[in-house]
Design a protein around this motif. Sequence first.
Motif, PDB file in Angstrom:
ATOM      1  N   ILE A 246     -48.873  -4.025 -40.723  1.00  0.00           N
ATOM      2  CA  ILE A 246     -49.348  -3.160 -41.800  1.00  0.00           C
ATOM      3  C   ILE A 246     -48.655  -3.501 -43.116  1.00  0.00           C
ATOM      4  N   LEU A 247     -47.354  -3.670 -43.067  1.00  0.00           N
ATOM      5  CA  LEU A 247     -46.605  -3.969 -44.287  1.00  0.00           C
ATOM      6  C   LEU A 247     -46.978  -5.327 -44.855  1.00  0.00           C
ATOM      7  N   GLN A 248     -47.202  -6.316 -43.978  1.00  0.00           N
ATOM      8  CA  GLN A 248     -47.606  -7.642 -44.441  1.00  0.00           C
ATOM      9  C   GLN A 248     -48.953  -7.592 -45.142  1.00  0.00           C
ATOM     10  N   VAL A 249     -49.905  -6.906 -44.528  1.00  0.00           N
ATOM     11  CA  VAL A 249     -51.248  -6.830 -45.107  1.00  0.00           C
ATOM     12  C   VAL A 249     -51.233  -6.027 -46.405  1.00  0.00           C
ATOM     13  N   THR A 250     -50.450  -4.957 -46.442  1.00  0.00           N
ATOM     14  CA  THR A 250     -50.356  -4.152 -47.664  1.00  0.00           C
ATOM     15  C   THR A 250     -49.822  -4.976 -48.823  1.00  0.00           C
ATOM     16  N   LYS A 251     -48.770  -5.756 -48.565  1.00  0.00           N
ATOM     17  CA  LYS A 251     -48.212  -6.609 -49.612  1.00  0.00           C
ATOM     18  C   LYS A 251     -49.225  -7.666 -50.051  1.00  0.00           C
ATOM     19  N   LEU A 252     -49.949  -8.215 -49.082  1.00  0.00           N
ATOM     20  CA  LEU A 252     -50.965  -9.224 -49.399  1.00  0.00           C
ATOM     21  C   LEU A 252     -52.029  -8.644 -50.318  1.00  0.00           C
ATOM     22  N   MET A 253     -52.504  -7.448 -49.981  1.00  0.00           N
ATOM     23  CA  MET A 253     -53.537  -6.812 -50.785  1.00  0.00           C
ATOM     24  C   MET A 253     -53.029  -6.461 -52.185  1.00  0.00           C
ATOM     25  N   ALA A 254     -51.791  -5.990 -52.245  1.00  0.00           N
ATOM     26  CA  ALA A 254     -51.246  -5.543 -53.530  1.00  0.00           C
ATOM     27  C   ALA A 254     -51.033  -6.695 -54.498  1.00  0.00           C
TER      28      ALA A 254
ATOM     29  N   LEU B 284     -51.730   6.736 -54.250  1.00  0.00           N
ATOM     30  CA  LEU B 284     -50.420   7.388 -54.161  1.00  0.00           C
ATOM     31  C   LEU B 284     -50.450   8.564 -53.179  1.00  0.00           C
ATOM     32  N   LEU B 285     -51.543   9.323 -53.190  1.00  0.00           N
ATOM     33  CA  LEU B 285     -51.669  10.442 -52.254  1.00  0.00           C
ATOM     34  C   LEU B 285     -51.732   9.944 -50.814  1.00  0.00           C
ATOM     35  N   SER B 286     -52.458   8.846 -50.575  1.00  0.00           N
ATOM     36  CA  SER B 286     -52.545   8.267 -49.228  1.00  0.00           C
ATOM     37  C   SER B 286     -51.179   7.812 -48.742  1.00  0.00           C
ATOM     38  N   LEU B 287     -50.423   7.146 -49.614  1.00  0.00           N
ATOM     39  CA  LEU B 287     -49.074   6.706 -49.262  1.00  0.00           C
ATOM     40  C   LEU B 287     -48.191   7.898 -48.879  1.00  0.00           C
ATOM     41  N   ALA B 288     -48.281   8.962 -49.646  1.00  0.00           N
ATOM     42  CA  ALA B 288     -47.457  10.143 -49.374  1.00  0.00           C
ATOM     43  C   ALA B 288     -47.813  10.766 -48.023  1.00  0.00           C
ATOM     44  N   ILE B 289     -49.111  10.873 -47.740  1.00  0.00           N
ATOM     45  CA  ILE B 289     -49.537  11.484 -46.480  1.00  0.00           C
ATOM     46  C   ILE B 289     -49.121  10.624 -45.284  1.00  0.00           C
ATOM     47  N   LEU B 290     -49.353   9.322 -45.365  1.00  0.00           N
ATOM     48  CA  LEU B 290     -49.014   8.448 -44.249  1.00  0.00           C
ATOM     49  C   LEU B 290     -47.507   8.389 -44.024  1.00  0.00           C
ATOM     50  N   ASN B 291     -46.748   8.420 -45.085  1.00  0.00           N
ATOM     51  CA  ASN B 291     -45.290   8.444 -44.927  1.00  0.00           C
ATOM     52  C   ASN B 291     -44.820   9.732 -44.262  1.00  0.00           C
ATOM     53  N   SER B 292     -45.437  10.837 -44.638  1.00  0.00           N
ATOM     54  CA  SER B 292     -45.031  12.113 -44.049  1.00  0.00           C
ATOM     55  C   SER B 292     -45.385  12.185 -42.565  1.00  0.00           C
ATOM     56  N   LYS B 293     -46.452  11.485 -42.164  1.00  0.00           N
ATOM     57  CA  LYS B 293     -46.888  11.515 -40.767  1.00  0.00           C
ATOM     58  C   LYS B 293     -46.244  10.440 -39.916  1.00  0.00           C
ATOM     59  N   THR B 294     -45.998   9.256 -40.485  1.00  0.00           N
ATOM     60  CA  THR B 294     -45.527   8.120 -39.683  1.00  0.00           C
ATOM     61  C   THR B 294     -44.220   7.529 -40.163  1.00  0.00           C
ATOM     62  N   GLY B 295     -43.888   7.700 -41.448  1.00  0.00           N
ATOM     63  CA  GLY B 295     -42.687   7.098 -42.000  1.00  0.00           C
ATOM     64  C   GLY B 295     -42.743   5.575 -42.060  1.00  0.00           C
ATOM     65  N   ILE B 296     -43.926   5.022 -41.958  1.00  0.00           N
ATOM     66  CA  ILE B 296     -44.059   3.574 -41.786  1.00  0.00           C
ATOM     67  C   ILE B 296     -43.621   2.780 -43.010  1.00  0.00           C
ATOM     68  N   PHE B 297     -43.764   3.332 -44.202  1.00  0.00           N
ATOM     69  CA  PHE B 297     -43.435   2.569 -45.400  1.00  0.00           C
ATOM     70  C   PHE B 297     -41.988   2.794 -45.861  1.00  0.00           C
ATOM     71  N   LEU B 298     -41.294   3.699 -45.187  1.00  0.00           N
ATOM     72  CA  LEU B 298     -39.886   3.929 -45.522  1.00  0.00           C
ATOM     73  C   LEU B 298     -38.948   3.410 -44.458  1.00  0.00           C
ATOM     74  N   ASN B 299     -39.426   3.400 -43.232  1.00  0.00           N
ATOM     75  CA  ASN B 299     -38.574   2.988 -42.115  1.00  0.00           C
ATOM     76  C   ASN B 299     -39.362   2.055 -41.215  1.00  0.00           C
ATOM     77  N   ASN B 300     -39.456   0.794 -41.609  1.00  0.00           N
ATOM     78  CA  ASN B 300     -40.263  -0.151 -40.856  1.00  0.00           C
ATOM     79  C   ASN B 300     -39.477  -0.911 -39.810  1.00  0.00           C
ATOM     80  N   ARG B 301     -38.224  -0.530 -39.614  1.00  0.00           N
ATOM     81  CA  ARG B 301     -37.441  -1.186 -38.574  1.00  0.00           C
ATOM     82  C   ARG B 301     -36.755  -0.146 -37.719  1.00  0.00           C
ATOM     83  N   LYS B 302     -36.771  -0.430 -36.450  1.00  0.00           N
ATOM     84  CA  LYS B 302     -36.109   0.479 -35.510  1.00  0.00           C
ATOM     85  C   LYS B 302     -34.745  -0.062 -35.165  1.00  0.00           C
TER      86      LYS B 302
END
Length: 436
Positions: A308-316, A418-436
Amino acid sequence: MTPIWLKLLPASLRARIEHRPNLQKALTNTGWLLGDKILRMGMGLLVGVWVARYLGPEQFGLMNYAMAIVALFGAVAGLGLNGIVVRDLVQKADGASLTLGTTFLLQLMGGFLAFVLAVVAISVMRPADDLARAMVAILGFALVFKASEVVKYWFESQVRSKYTVWVENGVFLILAAIRVGLILVKAPLLAFVWAALAETALAGSLLLLVYARQAGWLLNWRASRSRAKSLLMESWPLILGSMASMINMRMDQVMLGSMVNNTVVGNYSAAVRLAEVWLIIPGIIGSSIYPSIIAAKAKSEELYRKRILQVTKLMATGVLPAAVIIFLLSDQVVHLIYGQQYAAAGTYLAIYIWTGVPYLVFFVLNQMFYIEGLLKAGFVVSIFSVVSNVLLNFMLIPLYGGIGAAISTLITAVGSTLLSLAILNSKTGIFLNNRK
Protein backbone atom coordinates in the motif's frame (compact mmCIF):
# COMPACT_ATOMS: atom_id res chain seq x y z
CA MET A 1 5.71 -19.99 -20.46
CA THR A 2 8.20 -17.13 -20.16
CA PRO A 3 6.86 -13.81 -21.49
CA ILE A 4 8.78 -12.41 -24.46
CA TRP A 5 9.29 -9.06 -22.76
CA LEU A 6 11.07 -10.78 -19.86
CA LYS A 7 13.80 -12.07 -22.19
CA LEU A 8 14.54 -8.51 -23.29
CA LEU A 9 15.34 -7.24 -19.79
CA PRO A 10 18.89 -6.93 -18.39
CA ALA A 11 20.07 -10.12 -16.67
CA SER A 12 20.11 -8.56 -13.19
CA LEU A 13 16.52 -7.34 -13.48
CA ARG A 14 15.35 -10.54 -15.16
CA ALA A 15 16.77 -12.61 -12.28
CA ARG A 16 14.58 -10.71 -9.83
CA ILE A 17 11.40 -11.34 -11.82
CA GLU A 18 11.65 -14.70 -13.61
CA HIS A 19 10.87 -16.80 -10.50
CA ARG A 20 7.90 -14.67 -9.48
CA PRO A 21 4.98 -15.74 -11.72
CA ASN A 22 2.42 -13.51 -10.00
CA LEU A 23 4.58 -10.46 -10.56
CA GLN A 24 5.07 -11.47 -14.20
CA LYS A 25 1.30 -11.73 -14.67
CA ALA A 26 0.77 -8.32 -13.06
CA LEU A 27 3.46 -6.72 -15.22
CA THR A 28 2.16 -8.36 -18.39
CA ASN A 29 -1.38 -7.26 -17.55
CA THR A 30 -0.18 -3.75 -16.83
CA GLY A 31 1.64 -3.72 -20.16
CA TRP A 32 -1.51 -4.60 -22.05
CA LEU A 33 -3.56 -2.01 -20.20
CA LEU A 34 -0.89 0.64 -20.68
CA GLY A 35 -0.72 -0.17 -24.38
CA ASP A 36 -4.48 0.15 -24.57
CA LYS A 37 -4.52 3.50 -22.80
CA ILE A 38 -1.53 4.88 -24.69
CA LEU A 39 -3.22 4.05 -27.99
CA ARG A 40 -6.47 5.56 -26.80
CA MET A 41 -4.67 8.55 -25.34
CA GLY A 42 -2.83 9.24 -28.57
CA MET A 43 -5.50 8.44 -31.11
CA GLY A 44 -8.32 9.66 -28.87
CA LEU A 45 -6.63 12.98 -28.26
CA LEU A 46 -5.92 13.41 -31.97
CA VAL A 47 -9.46 12.60 -33.11
CA GLY A 48 -11.04 14.29 -30.09
CA VAL A 49 -9.16 17.50 -30.78
CA TRP A 50 -10.18 17.33 -34.44
CA VAL A 51 -13.82 16.91 -33.40
CA ALA A 52 -13.52 19.80 -30.92
CA ARG A 53 -12.00 22.07 -33.55
CA TYR A 54 -14.70 21.08 -36.06
CA LEU A 55 -17.62 21.59 -33.69
CA GLY A 56 -16.29 24.74 -32.00
CA PRO A 57 -16.64 25.60 -28.29
CA GLU A 58 -20.43 26.03 -28.31
CA GLN A 59 -21.42 22.73 -29.97
CA PHE A 60 -18.56 20.89 -28.26
CA GLY A 61 -19.80 22.33 -24.98
CA LEU A 62 -23.37 21.16 -25.64
CA MET A 63 -22.15 17.63 -26.41
CA ASN A 64 -20.09 17.54 -23.21
CA TYR A 65 -23.00 18.93 -21.23
CA ALA A 66 -25.17 16.04 -22.47
CA MET A 67 -22.39 13.55 -21.73
CA ALA A 68 -22.03 14.97 -18.21
CA ILE A 69 -25.76 14.56 -17.55
CA VAL A 70 -25.57 10.91 -18.60
CA ALA A 71 -22.37 10.32 -16.62
CA LEU A 72 -24.05 11.49 -13.43
CA PHE A 73 -26.30 8.44 -13.62
CA GLY A 74 -23.66 6.04 -14.90
CA ALA A 75 -22.92 4.96 -11.33
CA VAL A 76 -26.49 3.66 -11.05
CA ALA A 77 -25.82 1.39 -14.02
CA GLY A 78 -22.63 -0.01 -12.49
CA LEU A 79 -24.18 -0.39 -9.02
CA GLY A 80 -20.76 -0.02 -7.41
CA LEU A 81 -20.03 -3.70 -8.05
CA ASN A 82 -16.66 -3.51 -9.80
CA GLY A 83 -14.29 -3.84 -6.84
CA ILE A 84 -16.54 -6.26 -4.96
CA VAL A 85 -16.96 -8.60 -7.93
CA VAL A 86 -13.23 -8.61 -8.77
CA ARG A 87 -12.44 -9.35 -5.12
CA ASP A 88 -14.95 -12.23 -4.99
CA LEU A 89 -13.73 -13.68 -8.28
CA VAL A 90 -10.19 -13.71 -6.90
CA GLN A 91 -11.08 -15.13 -3.50
CA LYS A 92 -14.00 -17.41 -4.44
CA ALA A 93 -13.28 -18.70 -7.93
CA ASP A 94 -15.64 -21.67 -7.55
CA GLY A 95 -18.64 -19.34 -7.38
CA ALA A 96 -17.72 -17.39 -10.52
CA SER A 97 -20.71 -18.42 -12.66
CA LEU A 98 -23.20 -17.32 -9.99
CA THR A 99 -21.37 -14.07 -9.32
CA LEU A 100 -21.07 -13.21 -13.03
CA GLY A 101 -24.65 -14.08 -13.89
CA THR A 102 -26.13 -12.20 -10.98
CA THR A 103 -23.92 -9.16 -11.59
CA PHE A 104 -24.84 -9.09 -15.29
CA LEU A 105 -28.56 -9.12 -14.49
CA LEU A 106 -28.24 -6.45 -11.81
CA GLN A 107 -26.22 -4.14 -14.05
CA LEU A 108 -28.65 -4.65 -16.94
CA MET A 109 -31.51 -3.47 -14.74
CA GLY A 110 -29.34 -0.69 -13.37
CA GLY A 111 -28.57 0.46 -16.91
CA PHE A 112 -32.25 0.79 -17.81
CA LEU A 113 -32.93 2.69 -14.59
CA ALA A 114 -30.00 5.05 -15.24
CA PHE A 115 -31.24 5.67 -18.80
CA VAL A 116 -34.69 6.67 -17.55
CA LEU A 117 -33.25 8.94 -14.85
CA ALA A 118 -30.98 10.73 -17.34
CA VAL A 119 -33.89 11.40 -19.71
CA VAL A 120 -36.05 12.71 -16.87
CA ALA A 121 -33.22 14.94 -15.62
CA ILE A 122 -32.59 16.67 -18.96
CA SER A 123 -36.34 17.08 -19.50
CA VAL A 124 -36.55 18.99 -16.22
CA MET A 125 -33.35 21.01 -16.72
CA ARG A 126 -33.86 21.96 -20.38
CA PRO A 127 -37.52 21.26 -21.26
CA ALA A 128 -37.44 23.41 -24.40
CA ASP A 129 -34.07 22.19 -25.75
CA ASP A 130 -35.04 19.39 -28.14
CA LEU A 131 -31.46 18.81 -29.31
CA ALA A 132 -30.09 18.44 -25.77
CA ARG A 133 -32.89 16.02 -24.85
CA ALA A 134 -32.27 13.92 -27.95
CA MET A 135 -28.54 13.78 -27.23
CA VAL A 136 -29.08 12.65 -23.65
CA ALA A 137 -31.56 9.98 -24.76
CA ILE A 138 -29.09 8.54 -27.29
CA LEU A 139 -26.08 8.70 -25.00
CA GLY A 140 -28.12 7.45 -22.04
CA PHE A 141 -29.15 4.26 -23.83
CA ALA A 142 -25.47 3.31 -23.89
CA LEU A 143 -25.74 2.76 -20.12
CA VAL A 144 -27.77 -0.39 -20.82
CA PHE A 145 -24.66 -1.95 -22.37
CA LYS A 146 -22.73 -1.36 -19.15
CA ALA A 147 -23.86 -4.84 -18.10
CA SER A 148 -21.21 -6.29 -20.43
CA GLU A 149 -18.51 -4.85 -18.15
CA VAL A 150 -18.94 -7.94 -15.98
CA VAL A 151 -16.69 -9.64 -18.54
CA LYS A 152 -13.98 -7.08 -17.85
CA TYR A 153 -14.23 -7.83 -14.15
CA TRP A 154 -13.56 -11.51 -14.84
CA PHE A 155 -10.56 -10.86 -17.08
CA GLU A 156 -9.22 -8.38 -14.51
CA SER A 157 -9.51 -10.99 -11.74
CA GLN A 158 -7.59 -13.45 -13.94
CA VAL A 159 -4.97 -10.80 -14.80
CA ARG A 160 -5.72 -11.42 -18.50
CA SER A 161 -6.76 -7.98 -19.66
CA LYS A 162 -5.23 -8.42 -23.12
CA TYR A 163 -8.52 -9.81 -24.42
CA THR A 164 -10.53 -6.78 -23.38
CA VAL A 165 -7.78 -4.59 -24.80
CA TRP A 166 -8.06 -6.29 -28.19
CA VAL A 167 -11.82 -5.80 -28.30
CA GLU A 168 -11.97 -2.24 -27.04
CA ASN A 169 -9.04 -1.05 -29.13
CA GLY A 170 -10.44 -2.63 -32.28
CA VAL A 171 -13.81 -0.97 -31.78
CA PHE A 172 -12.15 2.29 -30.78
CA LEU A 173 -10.10 2.43 -33.98
CA ILE A 174 -13.14 1.67 -36.15
CA LEU A 175 -15.18 4.41 -34.52
CA ALA A 176 -12.24 6.83 -34.65
CA ALA A 177 -12.17 6.34 -38.42
CA ILE A 178 -15.92 6.89 -38.56
CA ARG A 179 -15.61 10.13 -36.61
CA VAL A 180 -12.95 11.37 -39.01
CA GLY A 181 -15.31 10.50 -41.86
CA LEU A 182 -18.09 12.49 -40.20
CA ILE A 183 -15.82 15.52 -40.01
CA LEU A 184 -14.85 15.20 -43.67
CA VAL A 185 -18.47 15.03 -44.83
CA LYS A 186 -19.38 17.91 -42.47
CA ALA A 187 -21.88 15.85 -40.49
CA PRO A 188 -24.17 17.50 -37.90
CA LEU A 189 -23.57 17.31 -34.15
CA LEU A 190 -26.10 14.52 -33.61
CA ALA A 191 -24.11 12.17 -35.86
CA PHE A 192 -21.20 12.23 -33.40
CA VAL A 193 -23.61 11.34 -30.59
CA TRP A 194 -24.87 8.30 -32.53
CA ALA A 195 -21.25 7.26 -33.07
CA ALA A 196 -20.69 7.26 -29.30
CA LEU A 197 -23.65 4.93 -28.80
CA ALA A 198 -22.44 2.64 -31.59
CA GLU A 199 -19.00 2.35 -29.97
CA THR A 200 -20.43 1.31 -26.61
CA ALA A 201 -22.90 -1.16 -28.10
CA LEU A 202 -20.36 -2.83 -30.39
CA ALA A 203 -17.69 -3.09 -27.67
CA GLY A 204 -20.16 -4.58 -25.20
CA SER A 205 -21.39 -7.20 -27.66
CA LEU A 206 -17.88 -8.25 -28.65
CA LEU A 207 -16.74 -8.51 -25.01
CA LEU A 208 -19.48 -11.04 -24.37
CA LEU A 209 -18.44 -13.05 -27.43
CA VAL A 210 -14.78 -13.06 -26.40
CA TYR A 211 -15.69 -14.28 -22.93
CA ALA A 212 -17.78 -17.06 -24.44
CA ARG A 213 -14.78 -18.24 -26.48
CA GLN A 214 -12.27 -17.97 -23.65
CA ALA A 215 -14.22 -19.11 -20.61
CA GLY A 216 -17.45 -20.78 -21.69
CA TRP A 217 -20.93 -19.97 -22.87
CA LEU A 218 -22.88 -17.26 -21.15
CA LEU A 219 -25.65 -19.81 -20.59
CA ASN A 220 -23.44 -21.27 -17.86
CA TRP A 221 -23.99 -18.11 -15.84
CA ARG A 222 -26.53 -18.36 -13.06
CA ALA A 223 -28.37 -15.75 -11.04
CA SER A 224 -30.08 -15.93 -7.69
CA ARG A 225 -32.04 -13.58 -5.52
CA SER A 226 -29.91 -14.39 -2.48
CA ARG A 227 -26.66 -13.62 -4.35
CA ALA A 228 -28.14 -10.40 -5.69
CA LYS A 229 -29.17 -9.41 -2.17
CA SER A 230 -25.71 -10.12 -0.77
CA LEU A 231 -24.03 -8.10 -3.54
CA LEU A 232 -26.36 -5.14 -3.11
CA MET A 233 -26.14 -5.23 0.67
CA GLU A 234 -22.40 -4.80 0.36
CA SER A 235 -22.41 -2.42 -2.59
CA TRP A 236 -25.11 0.08 -1.65
CA PRO A 237 -22.61 2.46 -0.04
CA LEU A 238 -20.50 2.10 -3.20
CA ILE A 239 -23.46 2.92 -5.44
CA LEU A 240 -23.88 6.17 -3.57
CA GLY A 241 -20.12 6.59 -3.43
CA SER A 242 -19.80 6.07 -7.19
CA MET A 243 -22.58 8.56 -7.78
CA ALA A 244 -20.76 10.99 -5.53
CA SER A 245 -17.54 10.41 -7.45
CA MET A 246 -19.28 11.03 -10.76
CA ILE A 247 -20.92 14.15 -9.37
CA ASN A 248 -17.47 15.39 -8.43
CA MET A 249 -16.18 14.66 -11.93
CA ARG A 250 -19.09 16.01 -13.98
CA MET A 251 -21.22 18.32 -11.84
CA ASP A 252 -18.97 21.27 -12.66
CA GLN A 253 -19.78 20.87 -16.38
CA VAL A 254 -23.49 20.44 -15.66
CA MET A 255 -23.56 23.53 -13.44
CA LEU A 256 -21.56 25.58 -15.94
CA GLY A 257 -24.03 24.59 -18.66
CA SER A 258 -26.97 25.56 -16.47
CA MET A 259 -25.50 28.70 -14.88
CA VAL A 260 -23.29 30.12 -17.66
CA ASN A 261 -23.40 28.86 -21.26
CA ASN A 262 -22.34 26.08 -23.66
CA THR A 263 -19.23 27.95 -24.82
CA VAL A 264 -17.75 28.03 -21.33
CA VAL A 265 -18.57 24.32 -20.99
CA GLY A 266 -16.72 23.70 -24.26
CA ASN A 267 -13.57 25.49 -23.10
CA TYR A 268 -13.73 23.89 -19.66
CA SER A 269 -14.26 20.38 -21.14
CA ALA A 270 -11.27 20.86 -23.44
CA ALA A 271 -9.10 21.67 -20.40
CA VAL A 272 -10.44 18.71 -18.42
CA ARG A 273 -9.69 16.27 -21.24
CA LEU A 274 -6.10 17.44 -21.47
CA ALA A 275 -5.68 17.18 -17.69
CA GLU A 276 -7.17 13.69 -17.53
CA VAL A 277 -4.72 12.36 -20.13
CA TRP A 278 -1.93 12.50 -17.54
CA LEU A 279 -3.94 10.47 -15.03
CA ILE A 280 -4.42 7.44 -17.27
CA ILE A 281 -1.09 5.65 -16.87
CA PRO A 282 -0.80 5.83 -13.05
CA GLY A 283 -4.46 4.85 -12.77
CA ILE A 284 -3.96 1.75 -14.92
CA ILE A 285 -0.92 0.71 -12.89
CA GLY A 286 -3.02 0.96 -9.74
CA SER A 287 -5.84 -1.14 -11.25
CA SER A 288 -3.43 -3.88 -12.28
CA ILE A 289 -1.82 -3.95 -8.83
CA TYR A 290 -5.20 -4.24 -7.06
CA PRO A 291 -5.40 -8.09 -7.19
CA SER A 292 -1.85 -8.36 -5.85
CA ILE A 293 -2.74 -6.04 -2.94
CA ILE A 294 -5.64 -8.34 -2.08
CA ALA A 295 -3.30 -11.34 -2.21
CA ALA A 296 -0.73 -9.54 -0.05
CA LYS A 297 -3.40 -8.88 2.59
CA ALA A 298 -4.10 -12.63 2.71
CA LYS A 299 -0.40 -13.49 3.13
CA SER A 300 0.65 -11.06 5.82
CA GLU A 301 -0.20 -7.68 7.24
CA GLU A 302 3.41 -6.55 6.85
CA LEU A 303 3.47 -7.30 3.11
CA TYR A 304 0.09 -5.64 2.67
CA ARG A 305 1.25 -2.46 4.43
CA LYS A 306 4.41 -2.38 2.35
CA ARG A 307 2.45 -2.73 -0.90
CA ILE A 308 0.00 0.00 0.00
CA LEU A 309 2.74 2.45 0.93
CA GLN A 310 4.71 1.70 -2.25
CA VAL A 311 1.70 2.24 -4.48
CA THR A 312 0.67 5.40 -2.61
CA LYS A 313 4.12 6.90 -3.09
CA LEU A 314 4.09 5.90 -6.76
CA MET A 315 0.74 7.58 -7.32
CA ALA A 316 1.71 10.71 -5.41
CA THR A 317 4.95 11.29 -7.29
CA GLY A 318 4.19 9.86 -10.72
CA VAL A 319 2.00 12.74 -11.90
CA LEU A 320 3.97 15.66 -10.41
CA PRO A 321 6.41 16.30 -13.32
CA ALA A 322 3.57 16.45 -15.83
CA ALA A 323 1.56 18.74 -13.55
CA VAL A 324 4.43 21.22 -13.24
CA ILE A 325 5.08 21.29 -17.00
CA ILE A 326 1.41 21.70 -17.93
CA PHE A 327 0.92 24.40 -15.29
CA LEU A 328 3.79 26.46 -16.70
CA LEU A 329 2.85 25.97 -20.35
CA SER A 330 -0.95 25.68 -20.16
CA ASP A 331 -1.76 28.55 -22.56
CA GLN A 332 0.76 27.37 -25.15
CA VAL A 333 -0.46 23.76 -24.87
CA VAL A 334 -4.09 24.75 -25.40
CA HIS A 335 -3.27 27.05 -28.32
CA LEU A 336 -1.16 24.38 -29.99
CA ILE A 337 -3.74 21.62 -29.59
CA TYR A 338 -7.14 23.30 -29.78
CA GLY A 339 -6.41 26.60 -31.48
CA GLN A 340 -7.21 30.19 -30.61
CA GLN A 341 -10.97 29.58 -30.38
CA TYR A 342 -10.34 27.65 -27.12
CA ALA A 343 -7.98 30.26 -25.62
CA ALA A 344 -9.96 30.46 -22.37
CA ALA A 345 -9.20 26.79 -21.66
CA GLY A 346 -5.56 27.60 -20.82
CA THR A 347 -6.38 29.17 -17.47
CA TYR A 348 -8.76 26.34 -16.58
CA LEU A 349 -6.06 23.78 -17.41
CA ALA A 350 -3.42 25.48 -15.26
CA ILE A 351 -5.66 25.02 -12.20
CA TYR A 352 -7.32 21.70 -13.01
CA ILE A 353 -4.06 19.84 -13.70
CA TRP A 354 -3.22 19.89 -9.97
CA THR A 355 -6.27 17.80 -9.10
CA GLY A 356 -4.34 14.80 -10.45
CA VAL A 357 -2.07 14.52 -7.41
CA PRO A 358 -4.75 14.14 -4.71
CA TYR A 359 -6.94 12.16 -7.11
CA LEU A 360 -4.34 9.44 -7.64
CA VAL A 361 -3.60 9.18 -3.92
CA PHE A 362 -7.34 8.91 -3.29
CA PHE A 363 -7.49 6.14 -5.93
CA VAL A 364 -5.24 3.98 -3.74
CA LEU A 365 -7.08 4.90 -0.56
CA ASN A 366 -10.38 3.93 -2.15
CA GLN A 367 -8.98 0.45 -2.84
CA MET A 368 -8.14 0.19 0.85
CA PHE A 369 -11.75 0.94 1.75
CA TYR A 370 -12.73 -2.14 -0.31
CA ILE A 371 -10.08 -4.42 1.16
CA GLU A 372 -10.53 -3.34 4.77
CA GLY A 373 -14.32 -3.57 4.53
CA LEU A 374 -14.68 0.12 5.40
CA LEU A 375 -17.25 0.82 2.72
CA LYS A 376 -19.42 2.98 4.96
CA ALA A 377 -16.40 5.11 5.83
CA GLY A 378 -15.71 5.49 2.12
CA PHE A 379 -19.31 6.59 1.72
CA VAL A 380 -18.76 9.33 4.31
CA VAL A 381 -15.84 10.64 2.26
CA SER A 382 -17.98 10.57 -0.87
CA ILE A 383 -20.74 12.58 0.80
CA PHE A 384 -18.17 15.13 1.95
CA SER A 385 -16.89 15.40 -1.64
CA VAL A 386 -20.33 15.97 -3.11
CA VAL A 387 -21.33 18.60 -0.54
CA SER A 388 -17.99 20.38 -0.90
CA ASN A 389 -18.04 20.35 -4.70
CA VAL A 390 -21.64 21.48 -5.12
CA LEU A 391 -21.45 24.23 -2.49
CA LEU A 392 -18.15 25.57 -3.81
CA ASN A 393 -19.49 25.57 -7.37
CA PHE A 394 -22.60 27.44 -6.29
CA MET A 395 -20.41 30.06 -4.63
CA LEU A 396 -17.58 30.36 -7.17
CA ILE A 397 -19.15 29.76 -10.61
CA PRO A 398 -21.33 32.93 -10.48
CA LEU A 399 -18.22 34.92 -9.53
CA TYR A 400 -15.51 33.36 -11.69
CA GLY A 401 -17.21 31.05 -14.22
CA GLY A 402 -14.95 28.20 -15.40
CA ILE A 403 -12.11 29.30 -13.12
CA GLY A 404 -14.44 28.93 -10.14
CA ALA A 405 -15.38 25.41 -11.24
CA ALA A 406 -11.70 24.40 -11.53
CA ILE A 407 -10.88 25.84 -8.07
CA SER A 408 -13.87 24.03 -6.56
CA THR A 409 -12.71 20.70 -8.00
CA LEU A 410 -9.16 21.16 -6.73
CA ILE A 411 -10.22 22.11 -3.18
CA THR A 412 -12.61 19.16 -3.04
CA ALA A 413 -9.96 16.69 -4.27
CA VAL A 414 -7.48 17.82 -1.61
CA GLY A 415 -10.07 17.77 1.15
CA SER A 416 -11.37 14.31 0.24
CA THR A 417 -7.87 12.83 0.18
CA LEU A 418 -6.95 14.29 3.57
CA LEU A 419 -10.21 13.02 5.08
CA SER A 420 -9.59 9.53 3.65
CA LEU A 421 -6.08 9.48 5.12
CA ALA A 422 -7.42 10.49 8.53
CA ILE A 423 -10.14 7.81 8.52
CA LEU A 424 -7.84 5.01 7.37
CA ASN A 425 -5.21 5.96 9.92
CA SER A 426 -7.76 5.95 12.70
CA LYS A 427 -8.97 2.48 11.66
CA THR A 428 -5.72 0.77 10.63
CA GLY A 429 -2.78 3.01 11.53
CA ILE A 430 -1.21 1.91 8.26
CA PHE A 431 0.34 5.24 7.29
CA LEU A 432 1.81 5.95 10.72
CA ASN A 433 3.01 2.53 11.77
CA ASN A 434 3.97 0.47 8.75
CA ARG A 435 6.40 -1.76 10.58
CA LYS A 436 5.78 -4.26 13.29
